[in-house]
Design an enzyme around this catalytic site. Structure first.
Site, PDB file in Angstrom:
ATOM      1  N   ARG A 240      -7.957 -17.564  25.785  1.00 17.01           N
ATOM      2  CA  ARG A 240      -6.831 -17.926  26.633  1.00 17.01           C
ATOM      3  C   ARG A 240      -6.545 -19.417  26.495  1.00 17.01           C
ATOM      4  O   ARG A 240      -7.477 -20.235  26.420  1.00 17.01           O
ATOM      5  CB  ARG A 240      -7.140 -17.629  28.116  1.00 17.01           C
ATOM      6  CG  ARG A 240      -7.021 -16.159  28.506  1.00 17.01           C
ATOM      7  CD  ARG A 240      -5.564 -15.669  28.484  1.00 17.01           C
ATOM      8  NE  ARG A 240      -5.437 -14.305  28.947  1.00 17.01           N
ATOM      9  CZ  ARG A 240      -5.446 -13.221  28.167  1.00 17.01           C
ATOM     10  NH1 ARG A 240      -5.589 -13.339  26.854  1.00 17.01           N
ATOM     11  NH2 ARG A 240      -5.281 -12.018  28.691  1.00 17.01           N
ATOM     12  N   GLU A 269       2.322 -19.945  26.935  1.00 16.01           N
ATOM     13  CA  GLU A 269       2.895 -19.148  25.860  1.00 16.01           C
ATOM     14  C   GLU A 269       3.866 -18.115  26.445  1.00 16.01           C
ATOM     15  O   GLU A 269       3.701 -17.711  27.594  1.00 16.01           O
ATOM     16  CB  GLU A 269       1.763 -18.464  25.064  1.00 16.01           C
ATOM     17  CG  GLU A 269       0.894 -17.557  25.906  1.00 16.01           C
ATOM     18  CD  GLU A 269      -0.251 -16.939  25.101  1.00 16.01           C
ATOM     19  OE1 GLU A 269      -1.063 -17.691  24.537  1.00 16.01           O
ATOM     20  OE2 GLU A 269      -0.305 -15.703  25.079  1.00 16.01           O
ATOM     21  N   HIS A 287      -0.492 -15.137  19.532  1.00 15.33           N
ATOM     22  CA  HIS A 287      -1.223 -14.198  20.396  1.00 15.33           C
ATOM     23  C   HIS A 287      -1.171 -12.766  19.846  1.00 15.33           C
ATOM     24  O   HIS A 287      -0.604 -11.856  20.460  1.00 15.33           O
ATOM     25  CB  HIS A 287      -0.679 -14.241  21.840  1.00 15.33           C
ATOM     26  CG  HIS A 287      -1.650 -13.661  22.834  1.00 15.33           C
ATOM     27  ND1 HIS A 287      -1.746 -14.109  24.136  1.00 15.33           N
ATOM     28  CD2 HIS A 287      -2.570 -12.674  22.728  1.00 15.33           C
ATOM     29  CE1 HIS A 287      -2.674 -13.413  24.776  1.00 15.33           C
ATOM     30  NE2 HIS A 287      -3.185 -12.533  23.927  1.00 15.33           N
TER      31      HIS A 287
HETATM   32  C1  8YV Z   1      -3.106  -8.303  24.583  1.00 10.83           C
HETATM   33  C2  8YV Z   1      -4.941  -9.865  25.491  1.00 10.83           C
HETATM   34  O1  8YV Z   1      -2.271  -8.222  23.493  1.00 10.83           O
HETATM   35  O2  8YV Z   1      -5.761  -7.840  26.364  1.00 10.83           O
HETATM   36  C3  8YV Z   1      -5.667  -9.035  26.489  1.00 10.83           C
HETATM   37  O3  8YV Z   1      -6.192  -9.640  27.459  1.00 10.83           O
HETATM   38  O4  8YV Z   1      -5.002 -11.035  25.568  1.00 10.83           O
HETATM   39  C4  8YV Z   1      -4.097  -9.392  24.356  1.00 10.83           C
HETATM   40  O5  8YV Z   1      -4.909  -9.174  23.264  1.00 10.83           O
HETATM   41  C5  8YV Z   1      -2.252  -8.426  25.798  1.00 10.83           C
HETATM   42  O6  8YV Z   1      -2.880  -8.949  26.892  1.00 10.83           O
HETATM   43  C6  8YV Z   1      -1.669  -7.088  26.152  1.00 10.83           C
HETATM   44  O7  8YV Z   1      -1.174  -7.077  27.453  1.00 10.83           O
END
Ligand code: 8YV
Length: 321
Positions: A240, A269, A287
């Protein structure tokens, strides 16, 4: 026949996931994949029993408090839950779930891509070739840092961190890690545990972040922690953005203290700080840690398993609130 629960699905999900949603629920899908701000989200949630959001939808306390009474469960399509105020959800009796495990491999792959890309100057090289600027070759051309055999420091040895450690072993790397708790020896496999992050940093040629975004981890990579890193360290973040003080990392990249970085996540982001694009030594991805067809399906099915359990009167396997 009992009325099927209504599920608000905030983003366009894989075909197979949407098919299962439509088979088993009154699914309110988002075929245009339009983004929902707080007001649009609250309007769309009118009368639904469940919401299946991504990390792109935010549920701070103010939104949770205004959710319709009908909403019983937020079944996230994500492992991270920092976009949801869990305490506020608990206070309203709304169940919250996530999708752990199923994105470990995909995220570890992107971590290795970032590590290799930053070390071997992939972004610089790709830009040069694409722009038609590659006109000569010499042994001194685009010399990077070898990954094989180096020491990596893994910050957060949870589900993803452990897979990253395995992949790094494939590159004959020595593993150091910082984690809240020490792992059993059979899981550690010789990795060196550091209860304090600061004690690990001076040992590492590479540092890679795999901890969640919590009040304790926010800004944990900052001017002070960077000062404790080896000169010329390579820094990777696929966790993050908020865990890094971006001003401090940019300054360290400009000075060469941090030789290169690979980033998949950012503060604010997708509207990232435009100064990132001016720094040659950073390899930037948008991401996409879990963005493989296999993993997207698995995330959707895992979120659905949680919904199915909840509506069948069972405890969802991945309950976080
Ligand atoms: C996802 C992510 O693409 O799952 C997570 O926490 O950071 C990512 O890999 C995204 O959050 C899907 O909602």
């Amino acid at each position: 026949m009992a009325k099927r629960p209504t599920v608000l699905v905030t983003r366009k999900l894989p075909e197979a996931v949407e098919a299962r949603l439509e088979r088993d629920y009154e699914a309110r899908l988002n075929p245009d994949d339009s983004e929902l701000d707080a007001e649009a989200l609250l309007r769309a949630a009118e009368g639904v029993d469940a919401i299946m959001p991504c990390h792109s939808e935010r549920f701070p306390a103010g939104v949770i408090e205004r959710l319709p009474e009908s909403v019983k469960i937020i079944a996230n399509f994500s492992v991270g839950t920092d976009h949801v105020d869990l305490a506020a959800a608990r206070a309203r009796g709304i169940v919250v779930t996530n999708t752990p495990e199923v994105l470990n491999d995909a995220t570890a792959e992107v971590t290795m891509l970032l590590m290799l890309g930053a070390a071997r100057r992939a972004s610089e090289g790709e830009r040069l070739v694409r722009a038609g600027g590659w006109r000569s070759w010499s042994p001194a051309f685009m010399v990077g840092t070898q990954v094989t055999g180096k020491t990596v420091g893994i910050v957060g040895m949870g589900r993803v961190g452990k897979v990253v450690a395995e992949r790094c072993r494939g590159f004959a790397m020595q593993i150091h890690y910082h984690n809240k708790v020490r792992l059993p020896a059979e899981v550690e496999q010789g990795a060196v545990y550091h209860p304090r992050l600061d004690d690990m940093l001076p040992h590492c040629d590479f540092i890679t972040m795999h901890c969640p975004n919590t009040p304790e981890t926010q800004g944990m990579i900052n001017e002070d922690s960077i000062a404790k890193m080896k000169d010329g360290v390579i820094f990777v973040n696929a966790a993050r953005g908020s865990i890094v003080d971006e001003d401090a990392l940019m300054a360290a990249l400009r000075s060469g203290k941090v030789k290169a970085a690979g980033l998949d996540v950012y503060r604010n982001e997708p509207f990232i700080d435009e100064r990132w694009s001016k720094i040659e030594t950073v390899f930037l991805l948008p991401h996409i840690g879990s963005a493989t067809a296999e993993t997207r399906d698995a995330m959707g099915f895992r979120a659905l398993d949680n919904l199915d359990a909840y509506f069948a009167g069972r405890e969802p396997g991945d309950r976080v609130a």
